[in-house]
Scaffold this motif. Structure first.
Motif, short mmCIF file in Angstrom:
data_model
loop_
_atom_site.label_atom_id
_atom_site.label_comp_id
_atom_site.label_asym_id
_atom_site.label_seq_id
_atom_site.Cartn_x
_atom_site.Cartn_y
_atom_site.Cartn_z
N GLN A 59 0.83 -1.21 0.00
CA GLN A 59 0.00 0.00 0.00
C GLN A 59 0.86 1.26 0.00
O GLN A 59 0.54 2.23 -0.68
N PHE A 60 1.95 1.22 0.73
CA PHE A 60 2.89 2.35 0.73
C PHE A 60 3.39 2.60 -0.69
O PHE A 60 3.46 3.75 -1.15
N ASP A 63 0.55 4.01 -2.87
CA ASP A 63 0.38 5.43 -2.55
C ASP A 63 1.49 6.28 -3.15
O ASP A 63 1.25 7.39 -3.63
N SER A 64 2.71 5.73 -3.16
CA SER A 64 3.83 6.48 -3.73
C SER A 64 3.68 6.67 -5.23
O SER A 64 4.22 7.62 -5.79
N LEU A 65 2.95 5.78 -5.86
CA LEU A 65 2.75 5.88 -7.31
C LEU A 65 1.51 6.69 -7.67
O LEU A 65 1.47 7.34 -8.70
N GLU A 66 0.50 6.64 -6.80
CA GLU A 66 -0.78 7.26 -7.14
C GLU A 66 -1.08 8.54 -6.38
O GLU A 66 -1.85 9.36 -6.85
N THR A 67 -0.49 8.71 -5.20
CA THR A 67 -0.86 9.83 -4.35
C THR A 67 0.30 10.77 -4.07
O THR A 67 0.24 11.95 -4.38
N LYS A 68 1.33 10.23 -3.45
CA LYS A 68 2.44 11.08 -3.02
C LYS A 68 3.75 10.32 -3.19
O LYS A 68 3.91 9.22 -2.67
N ALA A 69 4.68 10.95 -3.86
CA ALA A 69 5.98 10.33 -4.09
C ALA A 69 6.72 10.11 -2.78
O ALA A 69 6.55 10.86 -1.82
N ILE A 70 7.52 9.06 -2.75
CA ILE A 70 8.35 8.77 -1.58
C ILE A 70 9.50 9.77 -1.58
O ILE A 70 10.13 9.98 -2.61
N SER A 71 9.75 10.34 -0.41
CA SER A 71 10.89 11.24 -0.32
C SER A 71 11.70 10.91 0.92
O SER A 71 11.17 10.43 1.92
N LEU A 72 12.97 11.12 0.82
CA LEU A 72 13.88 10.95 1.94
C LEU A 72 15.04 11.88 1.67
O LEU A 72 15.78 11.70 0.70
#
Length: 146
Positions: A59-60, A63-72
C-alpha cells in the motif's frame, strides 16, 4: 513503455498482490481454526503477520505511485543515522547469538527448536539486510556520503 505506463502497471500489480496477501491471511486463519497444535498455530501466526506487513508495504508503494511520491532527504536520514548504525550492531549481535545456538543444537535431534531458531536466524538476517540497504541509500546521498 513510458514511465507513466510502468507506474500504472506496477500499481495495478501491487493491488492484485494485496488481494493475494489477504487470501493468505484468510488461509492461515482457517488453518488455525482447524488445529490446536501450538507449533502449527505459531507458524500460521508468523505467516499472517508477515502477510499483513507485506500488504502495508504494498500500500505504501501504491500510494507512492498514485498519491504522493516517496521522499527521503539527507537531513532526515542523518538525524537517525547513528541510531541505525547502533541497531545494525544489535541485529548482528543477535545473528551471532543465533548462529551459536544453532551450532549447539547440531546433532541433538531437537528438530522443532532448530526449525524455529532457523526462522529467527533468517528474520534477523532480513533485518540486517534492510538496515544495510538503508545505509547504502545514505551513502549515495550528498553531502552525507560515507
Amino acid at each position: 513503455m513510458k514511465t507513466k505506463e510502468i507506474q500504472e502497471k506496477l500499481a495495478e500489480n501491487l493491488k492484485k498482490w494485496q488481494k493475494i496477501e489477504n487470501a493468505a491471511v484468510a488461509s492461515t486463519g482457517r488453518i488455525m481454526e482447524k488445529t490446536e497444535n501450538p507449533l502449527i498455530r505459531l507458524v500460521m501466526e508468523i505467516i499472517s503477520r508477515d502477510s499483513h506487513m507485506h500488504h502495508q508495504v504494498q500500500q505504501f508503494l501504491v500510494d507512492s505511485l498514485e498519491t504522493k511520491a516517496i521522499s527521503l532527504n539527507p537531513d532526515e536520514l542523518a538525524a537517525v543515522s547513528d541510531y541505525i548504525e547502533k541497531h545494525v550492531a544489535i541485529e548482528r549481535q543477535m545473528v551471532g547469538f543465533v548462529k551459536e545456538t544453532l551450532e549447539a543444537l547440531k546433532g541433538r535431534k531437537m528438530i522443532i527448536q532448530e526449525y524455529l531458531i532457523n526462522y529467527l536466524h533468517d528474520d534477523e538476517q532480513k533485518h540486517d539486510k534492510l538496515l544495510s540497504a538503508l545505509d547504502k541509500i545514505k551513502s549515495g546521498m550528498y553531502p552525507y556520503a560515507s
